[in-house]
Scaffold this active site. Sequence first.
Site, PDB file in Angstrom:
ATOM      1  N   ARG A   1       0.791  -1.433  -0.028  1.00 24.72           N
ATOM      2  CA  ARG A   1      -0.065   0.124  -0.102  1.00 24.72           C
ATOM      3  C   ARG A   1       0.902   1.121  -0.115  1.00 24.72           C
ATOM      4  NH1 ARG A   1      -5.387  -1.159   3.626  1.00 24.72           N
ATOM      5  NH2 ARG A   1      -6.163  -2.848   2.249  1.00 24.72           N
TER       6      ARG A   1
ATOM      7  N   ASP B   1     -15.247   9.234  10.798  1.00 23.81           N
ATOM      8  CA  ASP B   1     -14.114   8.079  10.241  1.00 23.81           C
ATOM      9  C   ASP B   1     -12.751   8.794  10.172  1.00 23.81           C
ATOM     10  OD1 ASP B   1     -14.299   5.094   8.851  1.00 23.81           O
ATOM     11  OD2 ASP B   1     -12.368   6.024   8.567  1.00 23.81           O
TER      12      ASP B   1
END
Length: 282
Positions: A42, A153
Amino acid sequence: MPLVYAEDQTLTRADFDRLARVIYDTAGITLGEQKMDLVRARLAKRLRALNVPTYTAYIDMVLANPNGDEFVELLDAISTNLTSFFRENQHFDYLAKVHLPEVVKRNQATKRIRAWSAGCSSGEEPYTISIVLGETLPDLGARSWDTRILATDISTRVLRKAQAGVYEPDRIKTVAPDIRGRCFDPRTRDGEPCFAVKPELRQRIVFNRLNLMENWPFHGPFDFIFCRNVMIYFDKPTQEKLVGRYYDVLAPGGILFTGHSESLTGVKHKFKFVQATIYQKG
Ligand SMILES: C[S@@+](CC[C@H](N)C(=O)[O-])C[C@H]1O[C@@H](n2cnc3c(N)ncnc32)[C@H](O)[C@@H]1O
């Protein structure tokens, strides 16, 4: 000079540990050794995007400014955001059939309902809550009640998607066909079909970035909180602290819904056990 691709770079154990420590300290997320390959893959994208030659240089850069934008990008890159509409549907069933009727009885004086989707990812969870409120409240005589859902979030990337409220046809397959028709407007985006959540369902949701480990700029009280498939990334002491904070911001009788693999066994808490993954403040 030979071209060096991020994929060819090594993420050393020492660098991974430095990264894991700061992510734990900041976001409460435990990155076990088994996540090393995932993190490397990632972060390769971030190295490429920023033209940074090595993982060491990248990590040095991020750690030099832990409040900076790249730290947010780093958290975006490593967070897991899997979600869906009506995920773990037994919670929405419980909400509609058991909890909302109780809340409506209890809140007759204020005619208000407050909910929190903590770790809302790309929005499917808070929109499902909004759909359930819209479908259930008229039958309970509470159609015009003041209803608000706070949806938070840590990841800005998923919050952008959540705020847009537009989903590919595949994403809404888990919504029953009759509800689909009532709750989404068909659209096209870049020539492809997609579905936008109806404005009346979006209106009751407020999206905000919030790291659950930090101070919360609100006190509740919430009638229910969804924190599902988030605590799985936290260790027991972190879960315990978080569950205690949820208890404090819930109204008496309020419910905490957790994810299917997030039993509070082994976590000290004051909640009454209702059934697996459903906990009530006494
Ligand atoms: C797997 S998703 C769960 C989404 C949704 N609750 C569900 O069950 O479908 C987990 C979410 O938790 C968020 N998250 C992880 N650590 C967090 C933290 N410290 N503060 C806030 N959100 C966090 C991630 O960004 C991610 O979007």
